[in-house]
Design a protein around this motif. Structure first.
Motif, PDB file in Angstrom:
ATOM      1  N   ILE A 115     -43.001  -4.327  74.662  1.00  0.00           N
ATOM      2  CA  ILE A 115     -42.679  -4.612  73.270  1.00  0.00           C
ATOM      3  C   ILE A 115     -41.410  -5.464  73.246  1.00  0.00           C
ATOM      4  N   SER A 152     -44.672  -9.893  72.542  1.00  0.00           N
ATOM      5  CA  SER A 152     -45.129  -8.591  73.036  1.00  0.00           C
ATOM      6  C   SER A 152     -46.504  -8.703  73.685  1.00  0.00           C
ATOM      7  N   SER A 211     -47.478  -5.260  69.043  1.00  0.00           N
ATOM      8  CA  SER A 211     -48.227  -5.394  70.292  1.00  0.00           C
ATOM      9  C   SER A 211     -49.180  -6.585  70.237  1.00  0.00           C
TER      10      SER A 211
END
Length: 285
Positions: free
Chosen positions: A23, A72, A67
């Motif tokens: 992340i 990320s 995500s």
């Protein structure tokens, strides 16, 4: 005023390992943690640096990419529970047990879900330009879809989407915010490609924008977590009228409506909104 070692314009991106993905996040300031969740099509670089820097004089302000988006890794999703889990997993990875949680637009939905699923972790809930759970009595204006789904948004689109184009003051604020955001030129998160955000939007669509499949409205009505909602009076995406319906039922809800502002009041009046948030967190326990 506290002098920041890093500002939102130059703070480096870091990465937290969690559940097999990285992340991407940035952290500025010091003090109690405040984690902020992103809007639709947002990556870390869409936040106005003036807003983040003003908050960072009082808090450790943490922004992140969901995500699979921006910098990320992992599976990209606009599912509200997945976005909420990103915020919680980031807090876990950083060793943060108790924190204030904020969100703008789609991020405000993610923040409400995270708080409902983890109420013991959240000290305060800050919701900007977003909606409450359940069917909206007043829906988005058509101009939102015309502008928000364009492959690339220019300053004129931003003015319509996030400000109040009928106000000269707001139009000037839009240009100033646009320029502040553009001041960061390195270590940036890549924008979300059209095919990606359209696919995620389609995958996550329900009958209602914030489909209440988890008793989230009941949570909002009964929670003792202090909740601050900041909205512009001309909110074209999530009209503030829908929040008025909850005024008498949500004991901890505080609603602030700012005049001649749109979907991004914290970008039009960054220091003022930061002051509101700071005062709210300091005084509402």
């Amino acid at each position: 005023m506290l002098k920041l070692s890093h500002t939102a314009t130059n703070v480096p991106t870091k990465f937290a390992e969690s559940r097999g993905r990285k992340i991407a996040y940035r952290s500025i300031g010091s003090g109690d943690p405040l984690i902020l969740c992103l809007r639709f099509r947002g990556v870390m670089d869409v936040w106005d640096p003036a807003f983040l820097d003003a908050l960072a004089t009082r808090f450790t302000v943490i922004t992140f990419d969901y995500s699979g988006l921006g910098q990320s890794t992992g599976n990209a999703s606009y599912d509200r529970k997945a976005m909420a889990q990103d915020a919680i997993d980031l807090a876990d990875a950083l060793g943060i047990d108790h924190f204030a949680l904020g969100g703008w637009s789609l991020g405000g939905i993610a923040a409400q879900v995270a708080a409902a699923l983890n109420p013991e972790r959240i000290s305060h809930l800050i919701l900007i330009g977003t909606t409450a759970p359940g069917k909206m009595r007043v829906g988005p204006e058509p101009v939102f879809y015309e502008r928000a789904l364009k492959p690339i948004n220019d300053l004129d689109d931003e003015t319509v989407l996030f400000f109040e184009p009928a106000s000269e003051k707001s139009r000037k604020a839009a240009k100033a915010s646009h320029d502040r955001i553009a001041a960061r030129t390195g270590d940036m998160s890549p924008p979300i490609p059209e095919e990606t955000f359209m696919r995620l939007l389609t995958d996550s669509q329900q009958e209602d924008i914030f489909f209440d499949d988890g008793n989230y409205r009941a949570f909002l009505e009964t929670t003792e977590i202090p909740v601050l909602v900041i909205s512009g009076d001309h909110e074209i995406i999530f009209p503030v009228d829908n929040w008025f319906d909850l005024n008498r039922t949500c004991a901890s809800l505080h609603l602030i409506v700012l005049p001649q502002m749109g979907h991004g009041p914290h970008h039009q009046a960054p220091e003022f909104c930061a002051d509101l948030i700071t005062s709210f967190i300091n005084r509402m326990a």
